[in-house]
Design an enzyme around this catalytic site. Structure first.
Site, PDB file in Angstrom:
ATOM      1  N   ARG A  43      -1.916  33.098  25.135  1.00 11.33           N
ATOM      2  CA  ARG A  43      -1.695  34.128  24.029  1.00 11.33           C
ATOM      3  C   ARG A  43      -0.288  34.120  23.429  1.00 11.33           C
ATOM      4  NH1 ARG A  43      -5.626  39.205  25.925  1.00 11.33           N
ATOM      5  NH2 ARG A  43      -3.685  39.209  27.286  1.00 11.33           N
TER       6      ARG A  43
ATOM      7  N   GLU B 297      -1.782  39.332  38.967  1.00 15.92           N
ATOM      8  CA  GLU B 297      -2.423  40.718  39.564  1.00 15.92           C
ATOM      9  C   GLU B 297      -3.708  40.356  40.149  1.00 15.92           C
ATOM     10  OE1 GLU B 297      -2.971  40.672  35.047  1.00 15.92           O
ATOM     11  OE2 GLU B 297      -1.256  40.120  36.426  1.00 15.92           O
TER      12      GLU B 297
END
Length: 189
Positions: free
Chosen positions: A60, A99
């Site tokens: 992205r 994460e």
């Protein structure tokens, strides 16, 4: 423009416990996309007015990183996932924690010049692990004499979106020679 209103969140994607921030509605709205590009361009010119290369992180980060490179008339260096670049001798790789798992990024160091002024661009700042891995790769090139020592004079980091609760910005400051003035996020959640 109220960017946060255009974001979509998906709970438990890509895995349980993660809230995925979908930036696609921002990109699909032509007015929002233009405004984001304008805001990021203005900030980049403030932070690193003589930028020569944008290092855009897959995938992205490629979208807005390309727009910024075009607007500033500078080169774009794609930071890819492991195995996505041809096996050049100048490919460097580094693994890092996300994460919700681990990954490995790769860069073709032959695309950088010793005197480049580098903007690292990614769409999202979460824990800062991706940026730490890239900075470690760049620091290795500094040690090898291929790049000048990293500082606010020749490097900045920019994000579209920051998840402040995960303290990624502090992590980047702790693992790099940069201070908070060299790190910018347009949208903070």
């Amino acid at each position: 423009m109220k960017y946060k209103e255009l974001l979509k969140q998906y709970v438990d994607f890509p895995q349980k416990g993660v809230v995925f921030q979908d930036i696609n509605p921002l990109l699909a709205d032509k007015d929002a996309l233009k405004s984001i590009a304008d805001d990021l361009t203005i900030q980049l010119k403030r932070m690193l007015p003589d930028c020569t290369k944008i290092l855009a992180i897959e995938a992205r980060g490629f979208m807005l990183g390309s727009i910024l490179a075009d607007r500033l008339n500078v080169g774009l260096v794609p930071i890819r996932k492991k195995g996505k670049l041809p096996p050049y001798a100048s490919i460097r790789e580094m693994s890092y924690s996300l994460e919700y798992g681990t990954n490995t990024l790769a860069i073709d160091m032959s695309l950088l010049n010793k005197d480049d002024k580098i903007l690292i661009f990614d769409d999202l700042l979460a824990t800062g692990g991706t940026i730490e891995a890239l900075i470690r790769l760049l620091q290795d090139e500094v040690k090898n004499g291929q790049l000048l020592p990293l500082s606010e004079k020749n490097m900045a980091i920019m994000f579209l979106l920051e998840l402040e609760a995960l303290n990624g910005k502090k992590h980047i400051i702790d693992c790099s020679p940069l201070n908070e003035n060299a790190i910018f996020s347009l949208i903070k959640l």
